[in-house]
Design a protein around this motif. Sequence first.
Motif, PDB file in Angstrom:
ATOM      1  N   ALA A  41       0.230 -10.613   7.272  1.00 43.88           N
ATOM      2  CA  ALA A  41      -0.353 -10.017   6.072  1.00 43.88           C
ATOM      3  C   ALA A  41      -1.192  -8.824   6.485  1.00 43.88           C
ATOM      4  O   ALA A  41      -1.864  -8.844   7.519  1.00 43.88           O
ATOM      5  N   LYS A  42      -1.106  -7.775   5.697  1.00 43.37           N
ATOM      6  CA  LYS A  42      -1.902  -6.587   5.973  1.00 43.37           C
ATOM      7  C   LYS A  42      -2.465  -6.093   4.643  1.00 43.37           C
ATOM      8  O   LYS A  42      -1.731  -5.981   3.666  1.00 43.37           O
ATOM      9  N   TYR A  43      -3.772  -5.844   4.618  1.00 38.84           N
ATOM     10  CA  TYR A  43      -4.377  -5.324   3.398  1.00 38.84           C
ATOM     11  C   TYR A  43      -5.164  -4.072   3.750  1.00 38.84           C
ATOM     12  O   TYR A  43      -6.086  -4.107   4.560  1.00 38.84           O
ATOM     13  N   THR A  44      -4.748  -2.961   3.206  1.00 31.50           N
ATOM     14  CA  THR A  44      -5.447  -1.704   3.456  1.00 31.50           C
ATOM     15  C   THR A  44      -5.704  -1.045   2.110  1.00 31.50           C
ATOM     16  O   THR A  44      -4.805  -0.460   1.518  1.00 31.50           O
ATOM     17  N   ALA A  45      -6.924  -1.189   1.616  1.00 31.01           N
ATOM     18  CA  ALA A  45      -7.314  -0.538   0.364  1.00 31.01           C
ATOM     19  C   ALA A  45      -8.826  -0.575   0.282  1.00 31.01           C
ATOM     20  O   ALA A  45      -9.468  -1.402   0.942  1.00 31.01           O
ATOM     21  N   ARG A  70      16.534   7.657  -0.745  1.00 33.79           N
ATOM     22  CA  ARG A  70      17.791   7.662   0.012  1.00 33.79           C
ATOM     23  C   ARG A  70      17.727   6.990   1.380  1.00 33.79           C
ATOM     24  O   ARG A  70      18.718   6.986   2.104  1.00 33.79           O
ATOM     25  N   GLU A  71      16.568   6.447   1.781  1.00 32.48           N
ATOM     26  CA  GLU A  71      16.473   5.895   3.137  1.00 32.48           C
ATOM     27  C   GLU A  71      16.276   4.388   3.148  1.00 32.48           C
ATOM     28  O   GLU A  71      15.833   3.796   2.171  1.00 32.48           O
ATOM     29  N   ALA A  72      16.583   3.787   4.321  1.00 32.32           N
ATOM     30  CA  ALA A  72      16.507   2.333   4.467  1.00 32.32           C
ATOM     31  C   ALA A  72      15.074   1.829   4.380  1.00 32.32           C
ATOM     32  O   ALA A  72      14.809   0.775   3.837  1.00 32.32           O
ATOM     33  N   TYR A  73      14.137   2.582   4.951  1.00 29.96           N
ATOM     34  CA  TYR A  73      12.744   2.137   4.981  1.00 29.96           C
ATOM     35  C   TYR A  73      11.875   3.004   4.077  1.00 29.96           C
ATOM     36  O   TYR A  73      12.149   4.176   3.887  1.00 29.96           O
ATOM     37  N   GLY A  74      10.821   2.404   3.561  1.00 27.65           N
ATOM     38  CA  GLY A  74       9.844   3.188   2.791  1.00 27.65           C
ATOM     39  C   GLY A  74      10.136   3.232   1.302  1.00 27.65           C
ATOM     40  O   GLY A  74       9.408   3.863   0.545  1.00 27.65           O
ATOM     41  N   ASN A 104      -8.346   7.255  -3.015  1.00 29.39           N
ATOM     42  CA  ASN A 104      -7.981   7.204  -4.435  1.00 29.39           C
ATOM     43  C   ASN A 104      -6.582   6.634  -4.639  1.00 29.39           C
ATOM     44  O   ASN A 104      -6.276   6.097  -5.697  1.00 29.39           O
ATOM     45  N   ILE A 105      -5.745   6.790  -3.638  1.00 31.97           N
ATOM     46  CA  ILE A 105      -4.377   6.277  -3.711  1.00 31.97           C
ATOM     47  C   ILE A 105      -4.209   5.251  -2.594  1.00 31.97           C
ATOM     48  O   ILE A 105      -4.434   5.568  -1.431  1.00 31.97           O
ATOM     49  N   ASP A 106      -3.838   4.014  -2.959  1.00 30.28           N
ATOM     50  CA  ASP A 106      -3.630   2.981  -1.944  1.00 30.28           C
ATOM     51  C   ASP A 106      -2.372   3.278  -1.146  1.00 30.28           C
ATOM     52  O   ASP A 106      -1.370   3.721  -1.701  1.00 30.28           O
ATOM     53  N   GLY A 107      -2.427   2.993   0.143  1.00 30.02           N
ATOM     54  CA  GLY A 107      -1.245   3.166   0.986  1.00 30.02           C
ATOM     55  C   GLY A 107      -0.301   1.986   0.840  1.00 30.02           C
ATOM     56  O   GLY A 107      -0.596   1.016   0.151  1.00 30.02           O
ATOM     57  N   ILE A 108       0.862   2.087   1.470  1.00 34.57           N
ATOM     58  CA  ILE A 108       1.796   0.961   1.546  1.00 34.57           C
ATOM     59  C   ILE A 108       2.169   0.826   3.018  1.00 34.57           C
ATOM     60  O   ILE A 108       2.727   1.751   3.597  1.00 34.57           O
ATOM     61  N   SER A 109       1.846  -0.335   3.616  1.00 31.99           N
ATOM     62  CA  SER A 109       2.202  -0.549   5.023  1.00 31.99           C
ATOM     63  C   SER A 109       3.707  -0.515   5.171  1.00 31.99           C
ATOM     64  O   SER A 109       4.415  -1.161   4.416  1.00 31.99           O
TER      65      SER A 109
END
Lengths: 367, 138
Positions: A242-246, B75-79, B105-110
């Motif tokens: 689990a990873k939480y980054t916010a 168009r890509e496999a990841y992300g 202000n914008i949360d990232g996505i691991s």
Amino acid sequence: MSTIFKIVVLSIFSLALAQDEFFQPGSSIGGYGELHWNKANDADGNSIKNTMDFHRFIIYYGYNWTDKWSFKSEVELEHNFVADGEGELELEQAFVNYHGGNWGFQGGVILPTAGLLNQYHEPPLFLSVERPVYSKYIIPTTWFGNGIALYGNHSGFNFRLAIMEDLEGEGIFYDGHLRGGRGKGYKTTGFNLTKNFSGVYTGINGLRLGGSLTLNNAPIADENKNASTDSTIAVQLFEINAKYTAHNFYTIFEYGKSEFNYEGINLPTYIDENGETITWSDFTSSGYYFDLGYDIGGMINCNKLIPWVRISNVSKNDDDVAMQTDYIRFGLTWWPIDDVAFKTDYANVTKDGITTTEFNVGIGYKF
Amino acid sequence: MHTLIIDSELKALVQNRVRQRFYRDELYYWTISNNDTTIAYALMDNVLGKSMPITFLILVDLDGKIMSTKVIKYREAYGGEVDNKNWLAQFTDFSDKSDYKVGKNIDGISGATISVNSLTKGVQKIAVLFPLIKDKLK
């Protein structure tokens, strides 16, 4: 609002036509690398390690034939040099990818999905100078091999099934952990095939939840390196992450457990460097780490700066205290830009009641 | 569908402010009207992910406030997680003056870092561009 939007999207007939003209065939390159300065002291404070190492240099190369068919590869040079058994040159990824929208296929040298770092291991993506020890012995990162994978996603859930080469049973036996069983795509076998099932959920902003199960009956090769299925080690690795980054928090938790059980008639043996005969016995290994960091970069206007702490245990053998290590690590990591990280960390490493210390400094980049 | 050519002066201005190049020199846009009155615009642009374009559409009101954002093609496999509705909803009500900082202000996505950074800048680029081109739109 979403209704208006749907009407807009549906009514734009030209949209479907327009989107196809954006793609152009072509190649892409990228890469990453990391320089490490590693120091360690024994329990009495005497220096037992002081090395500088350009640990990894990686080049990605990819080619996109169409917006569905592409090729991806990653070549890695470890420790700056390859000769006389020193350093490593590895083809860590080389596969054809078909991407059909919300599902896809990969075939070639691929990575199983296990743990957070195996597929995403660029140095600016983790806090410590070295990768977590967990990601070395519990999840043998970078774990790669020959095989195929199918993946798909639906409403925030990602699924992937990878079918790969066998693990090497004799390597697990000699080294005493999963890492020794990686075939790395080199003259590997396909008797039982490694099955890697995984799922990841990313539907909540800032949160990533994942887990995987990997199964193989790893053939044990004889002295002439002939592997067969007469004698195997049944390997089962289960892990969650689990990873939480916010909101400036940076939190990670990973836990994994492996079971290694011999299946065959005669227990394998080998003679170690002291002349003693070592006989196989079934064992389990497990470990975890917990990272907690807080980004103070915004307060002092320097992009991203995270002081952090990591608590970890890595047990190569759950029944043998001499094979179990506890880590408490403190660090400070600064990203002047998102793709470059300067790192330093200090750790107390406790094994069998004896505590040694580590001090590391590093620079990592990706592009 | 209309085509908007972004002249080089305007392009340089927006690119310098957002720190991302335009994928092409032209944008497609659609005018959304209600009883012959224009109420909003939909603009379609692309940003580069790891190696392939991400096509997205932004709906903005006449004040340049983002009403909705949608990934049209990934168009890509990841992300591909940037296609997530909750994530995209973070841009709603943003404008050219908002702070588009990933991690704040914008949360990232691991696992989708490149796409997140690229698309966030892409959305900001359209928001910054919009007040400067609004008078030219049909």
